[in-house]
Scaffold this motif. Structure first.
Motif, PDB file in Angstrom:
ATOM      1  N   PHE A   1       0.950  -1.157   0.110  1.00 58.82           N
ATOM      2  CA  PHE A   1       0.069  -0.083  -0.119  1.00 58.82           C
ATOM      3  C   PHE A   1       0.748   1.202   0.077  1.00 58.82           C
ATOM      4  O   PHE A   1       1.541   1.763   1.135  1.00 58.82           O
ATOM      5  CB  PHE A   1      -0.867  -0.151   1.230  1.00 58.82           C
ATOM      6  CG  PHE A   1      -2.150   1.075   1.318  1.00 58.82           C
ATOM      7  CD1 PHE A   1      -3.241   0.684   0.696  1.00 58.82           C
ATOM      8  CD2 PHE A   1      -1.663   2.337   1.797  1.00 58.82           C
ATOM      9  CE1 PHE A   1      -4.235   1.590   0.651  1.00 58.82           C
ATOM     10  CE2 PHE A   1      -2.943   3.254   1.669  1.00 58.82           C
ATOM     11  CZ  PHE A   1      -4.291   2.859   1.199  1.00 58.82           C
TER      12      PHE A   1
ATOM     13  N   VAL B   1       1.831   5.112  -0.167  1.00 62.57           N
ATOM     14  CA  VAL B   1       1.486   6.374   0.116  1.00 62.57           C
ATOM     15  C   VAL B   1       2.325   7.573  -0.147  1.00 62.57           C
ATOM     16  O   VAL B   1       3.270   7.335   0.127  1.00 62.57           O
ATOM     17  CB  VAL B   1       0.567   6.409   1.816  1.00 62.57           C
ATOM     18  CG1 VAL B   1       0.180   7.790   2.026  1.00 62.57           C
ATOM     19  CG2 VAL B   1       0.128   5.299   1.997  1.00 62.57           C
TER      20      VAL B   1
ATOM     21  N   CYS C   1       4.726   6.271   8.305  1.00 62.52           N
ATOM     22  CA  CYS C   1       3.746   6.927   7.278  1.00 62.52           C
ATOM     23  C   CYS C   1       4.260   8.088   6.539  1.00 62.52           C
ATOM     24  O   CYS C   1       5.169   8.805   7.055  1.00 62.52           O
ATOM     25  CB  CYS C   1       2.368   7.368   8.219  1.00 62.52           C
ATOM     26  SG  CYS C   1       1.315   6.277   8.948  1.00 62.52           S
TER      27      CYS C   1
ATOM     28  N   MET D   1      -7.018   8.630   4.202  1.00 62.78           N
ATOM     29  CA  MET D   1      -7.290   9.423   5.324  1.00 62.78           C
ATOM     30  C   MET D   1      -5.761   9.200   6.330  1.00 62.78           C
ATOM     31  O   MET D   1      -5.618   8.245   6.473  1.00 62.78           O
ATOM     32  CB  MET D   1      -8.381   9.195   6.156  1.00 62.78           C
ATOM     33  CG  MET D   1      -9.668   9.438   5.167  1.00 62.78           C
ATOM     34  SD  MET D   1      -9.669  11.115   4.648  1.00 62.78           S
ATOM     35  CE  MET D   1     -10.019  12.012   6.104  1.00 62.78           C
ATOM     36  N   PRO D   2      -5.484  10.122   6.739  1.00 63.80           N
ATOM     37  CA  PRO D   2      -4.269  10.133   7.781  1.00 63.80           C
ATOM     38  C   PRO D   2      -4.626   9.263   8.951  1.00 63.80           C
ATOM     39  O   PRO D   2      -5.737   9.503   9.257  1.00 63.80           O
ATOM     40  CB  PRO D   2      -3.951  11.545   8.214  1.00 63.80           C
ATOM     41  CG  PRO D   2      -4.501  12.473   7.108  1.00 63.80           C
ATOM     42  CD  PRO D   2      -5.565  11.604   6.716  1.00 63.80           C
TER      43      PRO D   2
HETATM   44  N1  THU Z   1       0.136   4.621   5.707  1.00 65.65           N
HETATM   45  C1  THU Z   1       0.440   5.961   5.416  1.00 65.65           C
HETATM   46  O1  THU Z   1       1.796   6.287   5.095  1.00 65.65           O
HETATM   47  N2  THU Z   1      -0.358   6.947   5.731  1.00 65.65           N
HETATM   48  C2  THU Z   1      -1.604   6.737   6.002  1.00 65.65           C
HETATM   49  O2  THU Z   1      -2.362   7.800   6.142  1.00 65.65           O
HETATM   50  C3  THU Z   1      -2.157   5.323   6.303  1.00 65.65           C
HETATM   51  C4  THU Z   1      -1.161   4.445   6.223  1.00 65.65           C
HETATM   52  C5  THU Z   1       0.958   3.397   5.353  1.00 65.65           C
HETATM   53  C6  THU Z   1       1.430   2.806   6.312  1.00 65.65           C
HETATM   54  C7  THU Z   1       1.855   1.351   6.113  1.00 65.65           C
HETATM   55  O3  THU Z   1       3.090   1.496   5.409  1.00 65.65           O
HETATM   56  C8  THU Z   1       0.850   1.197   4.768  1.00 65.65           C
HETATM   57  O4  THU Z   1       0.299   2.684   4.542  1.00 65.65           O
HETATM   58  C9  THU Z   1      -0.212   0.354   5.157  1.00 65.65           C
HETATM   59  O5  THU Z   1      -0.900   0.770   6.553  1.00 65.65           O
END
Ligand code: THU
Length: 129
Positions: free
Chosen positions: A24, A26, A53, A88-89
């Motif tokens: 995933f 981001v 994140c 969403m954060p």
């Molecule tokens: N993640 C982010 O970087 N930002 C968000 O707002 C939600 C989740 C990342 C953390 C992890 O590396 C992956 O997304 C899955 O949770």
């Protein structure tokens, strides 16, 4: 800098996401009051909680460059090749962003369907000293 420009910067930052565990990716782009933009991507780790994140990477990147005043952050993320954008954060990132600008705008969605929020709505009664 329009909301769409900031979202596009977040999409570009996502290209560097290191997410071999969740797949995933981001990206985040943080807009300073003085017009500077700092970006970040998520950086995962084999020891899962050690990852970070995209939003916090962008914020720490900005703060370590001396920036302190922020007006908006764009965030975008999706899994594998299922291109999307709405992300969403997480709660930890909301709190970390709140430290610097409770009234910051949070931009997400896709270039065709941009969604905006106020950080103080996403984190009501946030903690601050
Ligand atoms: N993640 C982010 O970087 N930002 C968000 O707002 C939600 C989740 C990342 C953390 C992890 O590396 C992956 O997304 C899955 O949770």
């Amino acid at each position: 800098m329009t909301d769409k420009d900031l979202l596009m910067a977040a999409r570009e930052a996502r290209q560097n996401a290191y997410a071999p565990y969740s797949d995933f990716g981001v990206g985040a782009a943080l807009l300073c009051d003085d017009g500077r933009v700092f970006t970040g991507c998520n950086v995962e780790n084999a020891c899962y909680p050690a990852g970070c994140c995209a939003e916090r990477v962008a914020l720490f990147n900005a703060v370590s460059a001396g920036a302190r005043n922020f007006s908006a952050i764009a965030v975008t993320g999706w899994q594998r090749d299922m291109e999307g954008g709405m992300c969403m954060p997480c709660g930890v990132c909301r709190q970390v962003l709140y430290e610097f600008a409770a009234d910051m705008r949070v931009i997400t969605g896709t270039p065709e369907d941009i969604r905006t929020f106020k950080l103080s709505d996403l984190l009501p009664y946030g903690f601050g000293l």
